[in-house]
Design a protein around this motif. Structure first.
Motif, PDB file in Angstrom:
ATOM      1  N   MET A   1      -5.447   5.806   1.300  1.00 44.84           N
ATOM      2  CA  MET A   1      -5.770   4.507   0.736  1.00 44.84           C
ATOM      3  C   MET A   1      -7.157   4.102   1.190  1.00 44.84           C
ATOM      4  O   MET A   1      -7.545   4.360   2.335  1.00 44.84           O
ATOM      5  N   ALA A   2      -7.900   3.450   0.290  1.00 43.77           N
ATOM      6  CA  ALA A   2      -9.267   3.052   0.608  1.00 43.77           C
ATOM      7  C   ALA A   2      -9.590   1.753  -0.109  1.00 43.77           C
ATOM      8  O   ALA A   2      -8.875   1.318  -1.008  1.00 43.77           O
ATOM      9  N   ARG A   3     -10.682   1.132   0.314  1.00 44.02           N
ATOM     10  CA  ARG A   3     -11.169  -0.065  -0.362  1.00 44.02           C
ATOM     11  C   ARG A   3     -12.642   0.097  -0.702  1.00 44.02           C
ATOM     12  O   ARG A   3     -13.293   1.047  -0.266  1.00 44.02           O
TER      13      ARG A   3
ATOM     14  N   THR B   1      -7.327  -0.174  -2.831  1.00 40.77           N
ATOM     15  CA  THR B   1      -6.677  -1.459  -2.620  1.00 40.77           C
ATOM     16  C   THR B   1      -7.742  -2.536  -2.447  1.00 40.77           C
ATOM     17  O   THR B   1      -8.850  -2.249  -1.987  1.00 40.77           O
ATOM     18  N   SER B   2      -7.384  -3.744  -2.828  1.00 40.50           N
ATOM     19  CA  SER B   2      -8.245  -4.899  -2.557  1.00 40.50           C
ATOM     20  C   SER B   2      -7.498  -5.925  -1.715  1.00 40.50           C
ATOM     21  O   SER B   2      -7.944  -7.055  -1.554  1.00 40.50           O
ATOM     22  N   ALA B   3      -6.343  -5.515  -1.170  1.00 41.82           N
ATOM     23  CA  ALA B   3      -5.517  -6.434  -0.381  1.00 41.82           C
ATOM     24  C   ALA B   3      -6.231  -6.832   0.908  1.00 41.82           C
ATOM     25  O   ALA B   3      -7.000  -6.057   1.494  1.00 41.82           O
ATOM     26  N   GLN B   4      -5.951  -8.037   1.356  1.00 47.52           N
ATOM     27  CA  GLN B   4      -6.466  -8.482   2.652  1.00 47.52           C
ATOM     28  C   GLN B   4      -5.799  -7.667   3.753  1.00 47.52           C
ATOM     29  O   GLN B   4      -4.596  -7.404   3.714  1.00 47.52           O
ATOM     30  N   VAL B   5      -6.575  -7.246   4.738  1.00 45.63           N
ATOM     31  CA  VAL B   5      -6.012  -6.505   5.867  1.00 45.63           C
ATOM     32  C   VAL B   5      -6.215  -7.317   7.133  1.00 45.63           C
ATOM     33  O   VAL B   5      -7.281  -7.897   7.365  1.00 45.63           O
ATOM     34  N   ILE B   6      -5.182  -7.370   7.937  1.00 43.26           N
ATOM     35  CA  ILE B   6      -5.239  -8.012   9.251  1.00 43.26           C
ATOM     36  C   ILE B   6      -5.302  -6.909  10.291  1.00 43.26           C
ATOM     37  O   ILE B   6      -4.402  -6.072  10.368  1.00 43.26           O
ATOM     38  N   ASP B   7      -6.374  -6.888  11.071  1.00 43.26           N
ATOM     39  CA  ASP B   7      -6.553  -5.882  12.109  1.00 43.26           C
ATOM     40  C   ASP B   7      -6.086  -6.467  13.439  1.00 43.26           C
ATOM     41  O   ASP B   7      -6.760  -7.306  14.029  1.00 43.26           O
TER      42      ASP B   7
ATOM     43  N   ASN C   1     -19.625   5.766  -5.507  1.00 46.31           N
ATOM     44  CA  ASN C   1     -18.782   6.922  -5.163  1.00 46.31           C
ATOM     45  C   ASN C   1     -18.366   6.939  -3.699  1.00 46.31           C
ATOM     46  O   ASN C   1     -17.822   7.932  -3.221  1.00 46.31           O
ATOM     47  N   LEU C   2     -18.638   5.832  -3.002  1.00 44.70           N
ATOM     48  CA  LEU C   2     -18.239   5.718  -1.603  1.00 44.70           C
ATOM     49  C   LEU C   2     -17.142   4.672  -1.468  1.00 44.70           C
ATOM     50  O   LEU C   2     -17.152   3.646  -2.142  1.00 44.70           O
ATOM     51  N   LEU C   3     -16.190   4.928  -0.567  1.00 46.10           N
ATOM     52  CA  LEU C   3     -15.106   3.992  -0.261  1.00 46.10           C
ATOM     53  C   LEU C   3     -14.897   3.962   1.248  1.00 46.10           C
ATOM     54  O   LEU C   3     -15.364   4.855   1.967  1.00 46.10           O
ATOM     55  N   LEU C   4     -14.170   2.956   1.716  1.00 44.05           N
ATOM     56  CA  LEU C   4     -13.838   2.829   3.133  1.00 44.05           C
ATOM     57  C   LEU C   4     -12.365   3.167   3.347  1.00 44.05           C
ATOM     58  O   LEU C   4     -11.490   2.612   2.670  1.00 44.05           O
ATOM     59  N   LEU C   5     -12.092   4.057   4.291  1.00 42.15           N
ATOM     60  CA  LEU C   5     -10.729   4.490   4.575  1.00 42.15           C
ATOM     61  C   LEU C   5      -9.899   3.351   5.153  1.00 42.15           C
ATOM     62  O   LEU C   5     -10.370   2.580   5.992  1.00 42.15           O
ATOM     63  N   GLU C   6      -8.649   3.259   4.722  1.00 38.42           N
ATOM     64  CA  GLU C   6      -7.711   2.256   5.230  1.00 38.42           C
ATOM     65  C   GLU C   6      -6.578   2.941   6.005  1.00 38.42           C
ATOM     66  O   GLU C   6      -6.474   4.165   6.041  1.00 38.42           O
TER      67      GLU C   6
ATOM     68  N   PRO D   1       0.806  -1.227   0.000  1.00 42.29           N
ATOM     69  CA  PRO D   1       0.000   0.000   0.000  1.00 42.29           C
ATOM     70  C   PRO D   1       0.838   1.274   0.000  1.00 42.29           C
ATOM     71  O   PRO D   1       0.430   2.285  -0.577  1.00 42.29           O
ATOM     72  N   LEU D   2       2.007   1.258   0.638  1.00 46.12           N
ATOM     73  CA  LEU D   2       2.837   2.461   0.652  1.00 46.12           C
ATOM     74  C   LEU D   2       3.395   2.776  -0.727  1.00 46.12           C
ATOM     75  O   LEU D   2       3.504   3.938  -1.119  1.00 46.12           O
ATOM     76  N   LEU D   3       3.729   1.734  -1.489  1.00 47.33           N
ATOM     77  CA  LEU D   3       4.182   1.959  -2.862  1.00 47.33           C
ATOM     78  C   LEU D   3       3.050   2.518  -3.717  1.00 47.33           C
ATOM     79  O   LEU D   3       3.279   3.359  -4.592  1.00 47.33           O
ATOM     80  N   ALA D   4       1.826   2.059  -3.475  1.00 46.40           N
ATOM     81  CA  ALA D   4       0.673   2.587  -4.215  1.00 46.40           C
ATOM     82  C   ALA D   4       0.487   4.075  -3.911  1.00 46.40           C
ATOM     83  O   ALA D   4       0.202   4.878  -4.812  1.00 46.40           O
TER      84      ALA D   4
END
Length: 271
Positions: free
Chosen positions: A157-159, A255-261, A206-211, A142-145
């Motif tokens: 970044m958002a999903r 991003t569509s990457a899996q996130v581990i919380d 037009n809505l996204l979720l903040l990452e 994500p940082l490279l993106a």
């Protein structure tokens, strides 16, 4: 020979993991093991993809004794000392190419505090990357993106928007301009009726979720220093970004990457 540009990164690790307080009072959540290694090590490897980087990790005062140990354990010298004591073969440090510092967060308990403490420590006058330590990503870095977005403007970044997650996330309202996706507003953890109102007004597309990653600018950091959160709300970075975006461009990369919380020990965004 041209000297490589040093990327500056603030890692927000000032939370106390109240959602998982049963074990977080014994070990900071960012050190919870993931695939056999502390989560913070995975994050440092993500940051190392930026090449030469100076990293400051802002921690809560409660964890100060633990981070005193971590300063040594996560340093290249600390790795060498451990391998020698354990009679194990040498291996590359996960923080190779990074300068990593731990600082004790001071000021109001908020993620903005971590950002401002880190910016002051790094004397940042250019772009400043922000990573939330309890979010780890599997897949494209994500940082490279964020680094690939146009310069001179903040970027987040958002999903893809998922209505069932809106009440626990920042919901970004976006529009396209000159081929770029821009944030025009953000609503933090809207109640179900408020989320449905956003869906009707702007359309779900037009809505996204903040990452948990962002690239900030010196101009935005200056804005944050004078930002005052609305009465009765925590001074969160997400809300400062929303206020800034109403008058300045803020880019959004998806991003569509899996996130581990690590704050819940669950993952989301699985494909």
């Amino acid at each position: 020979m041209t000297r490589a540009k040093v990327i500056r990164v603030v890692v927000c690790a000032g939370g106390l993991g109240t959602r998982i307080a049963g074990w977080a009072r014994y070990i900071p959540k960012e050190f919870y093991p993931v695939e056999g290694r502390p989560g913070i090590v995975h994050l440092l490897e993500e940051i190392s993809a930026l090449d030469s980087a100076e990293v400051v990790i802002g921690c809560h005062p409660y964890s100060e004794a633990f981070t005193t140990w971590a300063r040594a354990a996560l340093s290249p010298d600390g790795l060498d000392s451990y391998l020698h004591a354990a009679r194990l073969p040498g291996t590359a440090s996960p923080a190779a190419g990074l300068t990593v510092s731990f600082i004790t967060q001071h000021g109001p308990y908020a993620d903005i505090t971590s950002v401002l403490n880190g910016a002051s420590y790094l004397a940042a006058r250019e772009d400043l990357y922000v990573a939330f330590a309890d979010n780890l990503y599997r897949g494209p870095n994500p940082l490279l993106a964020l680094q690939a977005t146009p310069p001179s403007c903040p970027a987040v970044m958002a999903r893809a928007y998922q209505p069932e997650l809106a009440a626990s996330r920042g919901v970004i309202v976006t529009r396209r301009q000159d081929g770029q996706l821009l944030m025009i507003d953000l609503v933090e953890k809207p109640a179900p009726h408020a989320a449905r109102a956003l869906e009707r007004r702007y359309g779900m597309a037009n809505l996204l979720l903040l990452e948990g990653r962002a690239r900030l600018t010196a101009g935005f950091v200056g804005f944050v220093r004078s930002y005052r959160a609305p009465t009765g709300t925590e001074p969160k970075l997400a809300l400062a970004l929303a206020a800034y975006a109403r008058a300045h461009p803020v880019f959004v990369t998806k991003t569509s990457a899996q996130v581990i919380d690590l704050g819940t020990r669950t993952s989301a965004g699985q494909q």
